[in-house]
Enzyme design. Structure first.
Site, PDB file in Angstrom:
ATOM      1  N   HIS A 297      55.631 -14.860  10.504  1.00 64.24           N
ATOM      2  CA  HIS A 297      56.658 -14.843   9.456  1.00 64.24           C
ATOM      3  C   HIS A 297      56.225 -15.588   8.200  1.00 64.24           C
ATOM      4  O   HIS A 297      56.976 -15.641   7.230  1.00 64.24           O
ATOM      5  CB  HIS A 297      57.952 -15.458   9.995  1.00 64.24           C
ATOM      6  CG  HIS A 297      58.574 -14.648  11.090  1.00 64.24           C
ATOM      7  ND1 HIS A 297      59.543 -15.148  11.933  1.00 64.24           N
ATOM      8  CD2 HIS A 297      58.373 -13.363  11.486  1.00 64.24           C
ATOM      9  CE1 HIS A 297      59.897 -14.216  12.807  1.00 64.24           C
ATOM     10  NE2 HIS A 297      59.200 -13.129  12.554  1.00 64.24           N
ATOM     11  N   ASP A 298      55.032 -16.194   8.231  1.00 58.77           N
ATOM     12  CA  ASP A 298      54.576 -16.979   7.088  1.00 58.77           C
ATOM     13  C   ASP A 298      53.545 -16.223   6.254  1.00 58.77           C
ATOM     14  O   ASP A 298      52.748 -16.828   5.549  1.00 58.77           O
ATOM     15  CB  ASP A 298      53.983 -18.309   7.568  1.00 58.77           C
ATOM     16  CG  ASP A 298      54.030 -19.384   6.485  1.00 58.77           C
ATOM     17  OD1 ASP A 298      55.053 -19.465   5.785  1.00 58.77           O
ATOM     18  OD2 ASP A 298      53.045 -20.134   6.336  1.00 58.77           O
ATOM     19  N   ALA A 299      53.572 -14.899   6.307  1.00 58.57           N
ATOM     20  CA  ALA A 299      52.607 -14.085   5.561  1.00 58.57           C
ATOM     21  C   ALA A 299      53.077 -13.888   4.126  1.00 58.57           C
ATOM     22  O   ALA A 299      53.443 -12.794   3.704  1.00 58.57           O
ATOM     23  CB  ALA A 299      52.404 -12.744   6.259  1.00 58.57           C
TER      24      ALA A 299
END
Length: 429
Positions: A297-299
């Site tokens: 989710h940290d892309a």
């Protein structure tokens, strides 16, 4: 009063960074502009004689620096304001991402003699470095080191020769990035090592990495894609910039919900900067799908980069692929929307279609690729999990289970007639 740092690209002084009344400015050197082989420092800095103001300058140069708590600790160590990008670059802007070096006016690039360019570390010294990093990021202030990498997690540029780990001295190019475990999360070293290895199995061309253990302490060594060995056996730099730098977005706005880049802007950037662009656009599509299916989710836009080669560019290898979704304490909100949705469990077939339309891809083409990865990823993940190095790790089992659930959900939604009308939810976010 003005302060100045000379900006070097490879072995050329291409311009100067100024601090005037608290504001940054960058100006290309006239000599650089007159050269027929002159290239831009950043996609956001076209070749021009006029200076770039603070609004234009800060995204690139602030984007070279660590973020968050790391920035605060480095600033504290040097007794400067954490908002003072210029002072921080003055202290640690020697070995940065890409081929950028910042030096005081008149200071020449150092070329350490062979044998004096690396401080090799014993196992005990590696443990001491791992213990020191949380309190002294980038080993800030250590004699002979001026190291900087973007990001909010502990990491350190190092040299790895296949057996030994060492510190690059006096501007020597590093070869790897050492990433210790994130203390507040379970087994992040194995998590990221597994996700990068899985990307390799899927032929997605990620940065190469390997999990290492010294005296019972694990860390990840990631091979730098912006470094290479030339024909004479010398390590050289390749220039790169992340998508925020290229798009002129400051690092504190890297997430879409903060006003940062969305996927449409990212795909447009790749089309604009690469030639031929089609292979790079399709690779970026794979990166987006892979990150969604593994629960990264940290892309955000700083986790995608362009490698610059003269006046052209290519999409950099996939990096920073941690499955954040397996940690309940971390957000279930993706860094960039897919078809208007931040939450993966809400992404229906129509949202993949909306995403394809937004990034100017054919809907059928995008669906076909999503389905192909969703069908093949679980088997590859399960097989990789059984191999030495990843078997028996609880966090890897959770990643594989999450991948199986997300892929099954995706295949069902994209394959079943009338699935768009459903309101299915996913067991694991």
């Amino acid at each position: 009063m003005a302060h100045e740092l000379e900006v070097w690209l490879f072995a050329d002084r291409v311009g100067s960074l100024y601090l005037t009344e608290g504001r940054l400015n960058f100006r290309y050197n006239p000599d650089w502009l007159s050269r027929p082989d002159a290239v831009t420092l950043s996609s956001s800095f076209p070749l021009q004689a006029e200076a770039f103001d603070d609004h234009q300058t800060r995204p690139f140069f602030a984007g070279l620096l660590p973020e968050g708590q790391l920035r605060r600790l480095i600033a504290q160590h040097f007794q400067v304001s954490r908002q003072n990008d210029f002072a921080l670059l003055d202290h640690i802007g020697g070995e940065c991402a890409g081929a950028v070096t910042l030096l005081a006016p008149g200071q020449a690039l150092s070329r350490p003699a062979p044998g004096n360019d690396v401080q090799w570390l014993s196992d005990e010294e590696i443990i001491a470095v791992l213990d020191e990093l949380p309190h002294r990021p980038m080993l800030a202030g250590k004699e002979g080191l001026r190291l900087s990498l973007a990001g909010a997690q502990d990491k350190l540029p190092v040299i790895f020769d296949g057996a030994r780990v060492g510190l690059p001295l006096d501007g020597t190019p590093s070869s790897h990035i050492l990433k210790p475990a994130i203390r507040t999360l379970e087994d992040t070293v194995t998590n990221e090592g597994f996700c990068l290895a899985l990307a390799e199995v899927m032929q997605l061309k990620p940065a190469r990495s390997k999990v290492h253990s010294v005296l019972g302490r694990q860390f990840l060594l990631v091979e730098r894609y912006d470094r290479f060995i030339d024909a004479q056996g010398h390590r050289q730099r390749l220039h790169q910039e992340d998508f925020c730098q290229a798009l002129g977005v400051v690092p504190e706005m890297k997430y879409q919900h903060e006003g940062g880049p969305d996927l449409a802007q990212c795909f447009d950037l790749v089309r604009r900067m690469t030639r031929p662009s089609a292979p790079h656009v399709l690779r970026l599509l794979d990166y987006v799908i892979f990150n969604a299916l593994i629960g990264n989710h940290d892309a955000h836009a700083k986790n995608f980069s362009l490698l610059r080669a003269g006046k052209s560019a290519v999409l950099a290898p996939l990096y920073d692929t941690l499955s954040t979704a397996v940690y309940p304490a971390l957000t279930h909100k993706m860094a960039m929307k897919i078809g208007g949705k931040y939450t993966f469990s809400e992404v229906q077939a129509r949202h993949w279609d909306q995403f394809a339309e937004a990034v100017r891809l054919g809907k059928a083409q995008a669906r076909k690729r999503v389905l192909a990865l969703a069908k093949s990823l679980p088997t590859s993940a399960r097989e990789l999990h059984s191999q030495d190095g990843f078997a028996g790790h609880a966090v890897v089992e959770r990643i594989v289970t999450l991948i199986e659930q997300r892929c099954a959900l995706t295949v069902r939604r994209l394959s079943a007639p009338g699935a768009d009308a459903g309101v299915e939810t996913e067991p694991v976010a």
